[in-house]
Design an enzyme around this catalytic site. Structure first.
Site, short mmCIF file in Angstrom:
data_model
loop_
_atom_site.label_atom_id
_atom_site.label_comp_id
_atom_site.label_asym_id
_atom_site.label_seq_id
_atom_site.Cartn_x
_atom_site.Cartn_y
_atom_site.Cartn_z
N ASN A 158 47.46 161.24 -33.08
CA ASN A 158 47.12 162.67 -33.15
C ASN A 158 46.11 162.95 -32.04
O ASN A 158 45.71 162.05 -31.29
CB ASN A 158 46.57 163.02 -34.54
N LYS A 159 45.72 164.19 -31.92
CA LYS A 159 44.82 164.65 -30.85
C LYS A 159 43.64 163.70 -30.66
O LYS A 159 43.05 163.22 -31.63
CB LYS A 159 44.34 166.06 -31.20
N ARG B 188 52.17 174.38 -27.94
CA ARG B 188 51.76 172.99 -28.12
C ARG B 188 51.76 172.73 -29.62
O ARG B 188 51.96 173.64 -30.42
CB ARG B 188 50.41 172.67 -27.46
N GLY B 189 51.49 171.47 -29.99
CA GLY B 189 51.60 171.09 -31.40
C GLY B 189 53.00 170.52 -31.61
O GLY B 189 53.99 171.14 -31.20
N ALA B 190 53.06 169.33 -32.25
CA ALA B 190 54.32 168.57 -32.29
C ALA B 190 55.53 169.38 -32.79
O ALA B 190 56.55 169.46 -32.10
CB ALA B 190 54.12 167.29 -33.10
N ARG C 97 56.40 166.22 -22.31
CA ARG C 97 55.22 165.61 -22.94
C ARG C 97 55.68 164.36 -23.69
O ARG C 97 56.65 164.43 -24.45
CB ARG C 97 54.52 166.61 -23.89
N ASP D 256 51.20 163.67 -34.25
CA ASP D 256 52.22 163.80 -33.19
C ASP D 256 53.30 162.74 -33.32
O ASP D 256 54.42 162.93 -32.85
CB ASP D 256 51.56 163.71 -31.81
N GLN E 156 41.43 173.34 -28.93
CA GLN E 156 42.37 173.86 -29.94
C GLN E 156 41.66 174.27 -31.23
O GLN E 156 42.09 175.20 -31.91
CB GLN E 156 43.43 172.79 -30.30
O1 MRU Z 1 47.98 168.55 -27.28
P1 MRU Z 1 48.42 169.33 -28.48
O2 MRU Z 1 47.65 170.58 -28.71
O3 MRU Z 1 49.92 169.56 -28.46
O4 MRU Z 1 48.13 168.36 -29.70
C1 MRU Z 1 48.38 168.83 -30.98
C2 MRU Z 1 47.97 167.90 -32.06
O5 MRU Z 1 47.45 166.84 -31.81
C3 MRU Z 1 48.32 168.32 -33.45
O6 MRU Z 1 47.37 167.87 -34.35
C4 MRU Z 1 49.68 167.74 -33.83
O7 MRU Z 1 50.64 168.02 -32.83
C5 MRU Z 1 50.17 168.24 -35.12
S1 MRU Z 1 50.58 169.92 -35.06
C6 MRU Z 1 51.18 170.41 -36.56
#
Ligand code: MRU
Length: 346
Positions: A246-247, A45-47, A88, A236, A195
């Site tokens: 973002n999250k 996970r994470g963009a 996603r 994201d 996270q």
């Molecule tokens: O749902 P996730 O864990 O994929 O969400 C991740 C985030 O919101 C991060 O802050 C974002 O993707 C940046 S990661 C460098």
């Protein structure tokens, strides 16, 4: 460096982030459907990491298809791209990666089936390398904004685990530490997937960067007590006017930061910019399974079948953002101008 994802000749290998920090297990995926499922279920996970995983999944599926003509390979490739793109919706890096693989297919088309397969594999590996390099550059630009002896609050995990390596927000923190600064971090636990508590704390602890985990609802208390010097988070998707998805919970942190006069920084590579969207209201927000809110590690914390909502992201309006740190430099308001000039030809 933590290995989030790796291409090997036989498989795409990923650290299973659902199990951290209790277990460090690497899963091997030999089929693109497995990669798609790993993105959907947040093994990875994470963009930026999602973008690299998407590219590797497409490369894997196309390489291993039985197609013998370019026309057959193209049909197969389109289906793989569609399946990967459906995993996603919010992180634009996923769609950026799919587009980049589509361009690679077109460029390699004249060479035929084996040239296309080889080009896709090489492109996925290049995206992995480029992401680490971009994060290191972002770190160098961003660390200048972090004062010595700073206490930095971060939300979710925008670290090595969310990228091909080094991290975006945590890359900025790492770079500040490498520049000789003393930095302490408050990590929001980040309900419901945790996270912050599980991943950010694990990464920073491994790197011996002092980290304190707080529940999301404690952030206001620490801002008010004057204990937070700045906020750095990832993103994201960033719209043309600088609105940042973002999250979930990031918007609340940004409002608290503004109310308490604390700068709120966003660190993201230019691959996270979506300049086709005029503002954040157009960003699709993923809504995940309500069960993720009802239970924690399989233990129910609400009455059975109670109504819950589980939006995975929120949008922070650009007026709350003091600067956007990218791999091409630091953008400040007016973002509709500064982001466009950073995103121009490299
Ligand atoms: O749902 P996730 O864990 O994929 O969400 C991740 C985030 O919101 C991060 O802050 C974002 O993707 C940046 S990661 C460098």
């Amino acid at each position: 460096m933590i290995k989030t994802i790796e291409w090997t000749d036989s498989a795409v290998v990923m650290l299973d982030q659902r199990l951290l920090p209790v277990e460090e297990v690497y899963n091997s995926y030999t089929d693109f459907r497995g990669v798609a499922e790993a993105i959907r279920t947040m093994v990875i996970r994470g963009a930026p990491a999602i973008g690299v995983a998407a590219a590797m999944g497409i490369a894997l599926g196309t390489r291993d298809s039985t197609a013998t003509s370019v026309a057959d390979l193209e049909r197969r490739f389109q289906r793989i791209c569609d399946e990967i793109a459906s995993t996603r919706p919010t992180a634009v890096n996923l769609f950026w990666a799919v587009e980049r693989m589509r361009r690679t297919f077109e460029q390699a088309r004249p060479g035929g089936v084996s040239a296309i397969r080889a080009a896709l594999v090489a492109e996925a590996q290049r995206m992995h390398r480029e992401d680490v390099e971009a994060n290191r550059r972002m770190g160098r630009f961003g660390q200048e904004l972090i004062p010595d002896k700073a206490c930095v609050l971060t939300h979710c995990n925008a670290g090595a685990l969310a990228t091909a390596g080094y991290g975006t927000a945590l890359g900025v923190i790492r770079a500040a530490v490498e520049a000789g600064k003393e930095v302490r971090v408050f990590a929001d636990e980040t309900r419901p997937f945790l996270q912050g508590a599980r991943l950010t704390a694990w990464e920073l602890h491994k790197d011996k960067i002092p980290v304190t985990v707080i529940t999301d609802s404690m952030a206001g208390y620490f801002f008010q007590s004057g204990m937070v010097d700045c906020v750095v988070v990832g993103a994201d998707r960033i719209a043309a006017n600088g609105d940042v998805a973002n999250k979930i919970g990031t918007y609340s942190v940004a409002v608290l930061a503004k109310e308490n006069g604390v700068p709120f920084y966003v660190a993201a590579p230019v691959s996270t910019l979506d300049l086709t969207l005029p503002d954040g209201s157009h960003i699709p927000i993923e809504e995940r399974d309500p069960e993720e809110v009802r239970s924690v590690f399989g233990v129910r914390v609400t009455p059975e079948n109670i109504g819950t909502r589980n939006p995975a992201f929120d949008v922070t309006p650009h007026r709350f953002v003091a600067a956007i740190i990218t791999d091409r430099g630091v953008a400040r308001a007016p973002y509709s101008e500064t982001l466009r000039s950073l995103a121009g030809p490299a």
